[in-house]
Motif scaffolding. Structure first.
Motif, PDB file in Angstrom:
ATOM      1  N   MET A  40     -91.601 -22.893  60.043  1.00  0.00           N
ATOM      2  CA  MET A  40     -91.187 -23.467  58.859  1.00  0.00           C
ATOM      3  C   MET A  40     -90.645 -22.688  57.711  1.00  0.00           C
ATOM      4  O   MET A  40     -89.808 -23.076  56.951  1.00  0.00           O
ATOM      5  CB  MET A  40     -92.413 -24.267  58.412  1.00  0.00           C
ATOM      6  CG  MET A  40     -92.848 -25.353  59.509  1.00  0.00           C
ATOM      7  SD  MET A  40     -94.047 -26.243  59.166  1.00  0.00           S
ATOM      8  CE  MET A  40     -93.570 -27.550  57.956  1.00  0.00           C
ATOM      9  N   MET A  41     -90.942 -21.554  57.598  1.00  0.00           N
ATOM     10  CA  MET A  41     -90.431 -20.510  56.684  1.00  0.00           C
ATOM     11  C   MET A  41     -89.086 -20.112  56.858  1.00  0.00           C
ATOM     12  O   MET A  41     -88.520 -19.924  55.802  1.00  0.00           O
ATOM     13  CB  MET A  41     -91.550 -19.140  56.749  1.00  0.00           C
ATOM     14  CG  MET A  41     -92.618 -19.283  55.869  1.00  0.00           C
ATOM     15  SD  MET A  41     -92.415 -19.567  54.096  1.00  0.00           S
ATOM     16  CE  MET A  41     -91.705 -17.883  53.708  1.00  0.00           C
ATOM     17  N   MET A  42     -88.653 -20.117  58.054  1.00  0.00           N
ATOM     18  CA  MET A  42     -87.099 -19.853  58.119  1.00  0.00           C
ATOM     19  C   MET A  42     -86.348 -20.945  57.728  1.00  0.00           C
ATOM     20  O   MET A  42     -85.388 -20.713  57.192  1.00  0.00           O
ATOM     21  CB  MET A  42     -86.902 -19.489  59.746  1.00  0.00           C
ATOM     22  CG  MET A  42     -87.329 -18.298  60.171  1.00  0.00           C
ATOM     23  SD  MET A  42     -86.704 -17.842  61.946  1.00  0.00           S
ATOM     24  CE  MET A  42     -87.607 -18.651  63.069  1.00  0.00           C
ATOM     25  N   LYS A 125     -88.166 -11.785  63.555  1.00  0.00           N
ATOM     26  CA  LYS A 125     -88.819 -11.270  62.088  1.00  0.00           C
ATOM     27  C   LYS A 125     -88.087 -12.029  61.010  1.00  0.00           C
ATOM     28  O   LYS A 125     -86.945 -12.517  61.039  1.00  0.00           O
ATOM     29  CB  LYS A 125     -88.471  -9.727  62.126  1.00  0.00           C
ATOM     30  CG  LYS A 125     -89.041  -8.828  62.723  1.00  0.00           C
ATOM     31  CD  LYS A 125     -88.709  -7.326  62.714  1.00  0.00           C
ATOM     32  CE  LYS A 125     -89.427  -6.405  63.658  1.00  0.00           C
ATOM     33  NZ  LYS A 125     -88.826  -5.281  63.536  1.00  0.00           N
ATOM     34  N   PHE A 126     -88.871 -12.329  59.895  1.00  0.00           N
ATOM     35  CA  PHE A 126     -88.487 -13.227  58.688  1.00  0.00           C
ATOM     36  C   PHE A 126     -87.254 -12.480  58.000  1.00  0.00           C
ATOM     37  O   PHE A 126     -86.421 -13.026  57.719  1.00  0.00           O
ATOM     38  CB  PHE A 126     -89.707 -13.694  58.008  1.00  0.00           C
ATOM     39  CG  PHE A 126     -89.157 -14.365  56.733  1.00  0.00           C
ATOM     40  CD1 PHE A 126     -88.727 -15.820  57.246  1.00  0.00           C
ATOM     41  CD2 PHE A 126     -89.069 -13.858  55.532  1.00  0.00           C
ATOM     42  CE1 PHE A 126     -88.490 -16.530  56.140  1.00  0.00           C
ATOM     43  CE2 PHE A 126     -88.852 -14.681  54.396  1.00  0.00           C
ATOM     44  CZ  PHE A 126     -88.493 -16.175  54.721  1.00  0.00           C
ATOM     45  N   GLY A 395     -84.097  -4.159  63.594  1.00  0.00           N
ATOM     46  CA  GLY A 395     -84.875  -4.969  64.400  1.00  0.00           C
ATOM     47  C   GLY A 395     -84.870  -6.412  64.152  1.00  0.00           C
ATOM     48  O   GLY A 395     -85.484  -6.718  62.899  1.00  0.00           O
ATOM     49  N   PHE A 396     -84.599  -7.161  64.931  1.00  0.00           N
ATOM     50  CA  PHE A 396     -84.895  -8.597  65.044  1.00  0.00           C
ATOM     51  C   PHE A 396     -85.940  -9.341  65.537  1.00  0.00           C
ATOM     52  O   PHE A 396     -86.410 -10.396  65.133  1.00  0.00           O
ATOM     53  CB  PHE A 396     -83.378  -9.187  65.516  1.00  0.00           C
ATOM     54  CG  PHE A 396     -82.976 -10.479  64.895  1.00  0.00           C
ATOM     55  CD1 PHE A 396     -83.643 -11.429  64.337  1.00  0.00           C
ATOM     56  CD2 PHE A 396     -81.543 -10.496  64.565  1.00  0.00           C
ATOM     57  CE1 PHE A 396     -83.259 -12.663  63.731  1.00  0.00           C
ATOM     58  CE2 PHE A 396     -81.178 -11.742  63.967  1.00  0.00           C
ATOM     59  CZ  PHE A 396     -81.940 -12.728  63.598  1.00  0.00           C
ATOM     60  N   VAL A 410     -99.080 -12.072  61.590  1.00  0.00           N
ATOM     61  CA  VAL A 410     -98.351 -10.968  61.716  1.00  0.00           C
ATOM     62  C   VAL A 410     -97.112 -10.506  60.632  1.00  0.00           C
ATOM     63  O   VAL A 410     -97.012  -9.849  59.817  1.00  0.00           O
ATOM     64  CB  VAL A 410     -97.833 -10.294  62.985  1.00  0.00           C
ATOM     65  CG1 VAL A 410     -96.746  -9.138  62.891  1.00  0.00           C
ATOM     66  CG2 VAL A 410     -98.981 -10.145  64.010  1.00  0.00           C
ATOM     67  N   VAL A 411     -96.384 -11.848  60.407  1.00  0.00           N
ATOM     68  CA  VAL A 411     -95.253 -11.878  59.663  1.00  0.00           C
ATOM     69  C   VAL A 411     -95.492 -12.402  58.200  1.00  0.00           C
ATOM     70  O   VAL A 411     -95.186 -11.869  57.128  1.00  0.00           O
ATOM     71  CB  VAL A 411     -94.235 -12.718  60.391  1.00  0.00           C
ATOM     72  CG1 VAL A 411     -93.025 -12.711  59.331  1.00  0.00           C
ATOM     73  CG2 VAL A 411     -93.798 -12.068  61.794  1.00  0.00           C
ATOM     74  N   HIS A 412     -96.584 -13.300  58.016  1.00  0.00           N
ATOM     75  CA  HIS A 412     -96.754 -13.936  56.817  1.00  0.00           C
ATOM     76  C   HIS A 412     -98.049 -13.847  56.268  1.00  0.00           C
ATOM     77  O   HIS A 412     -98.321 -14.115  55.400  1.00  0.00           O
ATOM     78  CB  HIS A 412     -96.365 -15.493  56.855  1.00  0.00           C
ATOM     79  CG  HIS A 412     -94.935 -15.554  57.218  1.00  0.00           C
ATOM     80  ND1 HIS A 412     -94.002 -15.213  56.286  1.00  0.00           N
ATOM     81  CD2 HIS A 412     -94.216 -15.957  58.417  1.00  0.00           C
ATOM     82  CE1 HIS A 412     -92.725 -15.628  56.792  1.00  0.00           C
ATOM     83  NE2 HIS A 412     -92.960 -16.093  58.191  1.00  0.00           N
ATOM     84  N   GLY A 413     -99.108 -13.191  57.256  1.00  0.00           N
ATOM     85  CA  GLY A 413    -100.482 -13.181  56.824  1.00  0.00           C
ATOM     86  C   GLY A 413    -100.970 -14.656  56.466  1.00  0.00           C
ATOM     87  O   GLY A 413    -101.917 -14.308  55.802  1.00  0.00           O
TER      88      GLY A 413
END
Length: 424
Positions: A40-42, A125-126, A395-396, A410-413
């Motif tokens: 959803m963040m993307m 990765k965001f 890195g993607f 990992v990405v957003h906590g």
């Protein structure tokens, strides 16, 4: 200035903006529970990024002013409109303020970029996504939007007719490609980029048919409902006036997705034995995609036929990723690229006045094919290059262990679902 049409455009813009949160729910429900925040963040990241870039320079690339009656070259920048400087003034006799059109088209840029993210769910990765989105929008979406949508604000305003896809080909073939609301610029464009990114990032861990099950079908249905609601602004709003053409586009935006929903469920029933809620939502979206370029150029009967074709074909097309071995996580290729191609090419046969059944000529089909494949190839090639460059530099893709565990923390906590609070 027509205040009624101005209000119509602004309301349509608000409806199209709502489509991106709707897409976030649609995509968010399709991924696993531990990736829902990332997914959803993307979409929300696209809202922030595109909203800023569109104002700074996106509009100046997509809609550069030219001498009246000339055709826009394929890639042009209008320095006078950096930061929307020139758009702040309304030309004498204009039907509505340029800023109303700016706002409407900004929402198209946002949703197009957000659509691409579905192909890389669960593993991207965001930060890398945001870098890719900024570059891809700049070199692909903004110029392609100019090819398709740069048709001028009003006949009596000082904004020229331009886009080579919808107007330039008319000088060569006698008819231009028809793309009323973005079958090429939005759906084929996003679908081709999605395919490129899926190839760059590779398959998810354990990728195989049945391995990744949607974690929240109610989210998927909610997202599809919001998308359908917002799509009335997308399609009818593209007329830029509250008139009979907008009404036809509105009715066709009911008819085609309704038929596609039914067709998808029938295919599911025949193929898998059970019609599913995710299938219903996906079928509706497939019909919405297909009717987007065609909504103002078909009778409602032919819109229903288009919906039936799109729903059935897209229901089968989503299986291609398993047969061909690419991991398009949320079927952006099967729904948006395939659906966009169907809707765009269908006009060559059934478009009012110029389609084969009315004119006896294949010229409309030819220009539709040129438009569709030009955008598809351009978007795919550049998206692959950009994605590959991002992957080799910053890195993607996340680590395999993070993908397996779920990338939200990992990405957003954050976690999408905190069912108990153990912090005391």
């Amino acid at each position: 200035m027509d205040q009624g049409n101005t209000a119509f455009i602004l309301i349509a813009a608000a409806l199209v903006l709502l489509m991106t949160p709707g897409l976030a729910f649609f995509y968010g429900g399709l991924v696993k529970a531990k990736s829902v925040i990332s997914m959803m963040m993307m979409s929300f990241g696209a809202m922030g990024l595109m909203g800023v870039l569109w104002v700074l320079y996106g509009y100046s690339i997509a809609f550069p002013a030219t001498a009246e009656g000339t055709t826009q070259v394929p890639w042009t920048i209008d320095p006078s409109n950096f930061g929307l400087a020139a758009a702040l003034e309304t030309p004498e006799g204009a039907a509505y303020p340029p800023l109303a059109f700016v706002a409407f088209q900004a929402t198209f840029a946002i949703i197009t970029v957000a659509l691409v993210s579905g192909a890389i769910a669960d593993r991207a990765k965001f930060g890398a996504w945001m870098v890719f989105a900024a570059i891809w929008a700049t070199v692909v979406y903004f110029p392609v939007a100019s090819w398709v949508f740069n048709f001028g604000l009003a006949e009596d305003a000082s904004f020229a007719y331009g886009g080579w896809i919808t107007h330039g080909m008319q000088d060569v073939f006698g008819v231009g490609a028809i793309d009323f609301a973005g079958g090429t610029a939005v759906h084929i464009n996003a679908g081709a980029a999605a395919l490129a990114l899926a190839l760059v990032l590779g398959k998810r861990v354990g990728f195989q048919k049945g391995a990744h099950v949607p974690h929240n079908p109610p989210f998927v249905l909610l997202g599809a409902g919001l998308l359908w609601f917002g799509w009335f602004g997308f399609n009818a709003g593209s007329e830029l006036a509250a008139d009979g053409t907008a009404a036809l586009a509105f009715v066709n935006t009911i008819a085609a997705p309704a038929a596609a929903l039914l067709a998808w469920l029938i295919v599911e029933k025949i193929k898998d034995g059970k019609p599913t809620s995710v299938g219903a939502a996906s079928g509706a979206v497939a019909g919405l995609v297909a009717i987007t370029p065609a909504c103002a150029s078909l009778t409602p009967f032919w819109a229903i036929v288009l919906g039936l074709v799109a729903g059935a074909v897209c229901a089968l097309a989503i299986e291609l990723k398993f047969k061909l071995g690419f991991d398009d996580s949320l079927d952006v290729v099967g729904i948006h690229l395939v659906g966009g191609l169907i809707g765009t090419l269908y006009l060559g046969i059934f478009a009012n006045g110029t389609g084969l059944i009315y004119s006896g000529s294949l010229t409309q089909l030819l220009v539709q094919a040129i438009a569709a494949f030009a955008v598809m190839i351009y978007s795919f090639v550049l998206a692959f290059i950009i994605g590959f460059a991002v992957d080799k530099t910053i890195g993607f893709r996340v680590k395999n262990e993070d993908e397996i565990a779920g990338i939200d923390t990992v990405v957003h906590g954050e976690e999408g679902y905190v069912l108990s609070d153990t912090r005391g």
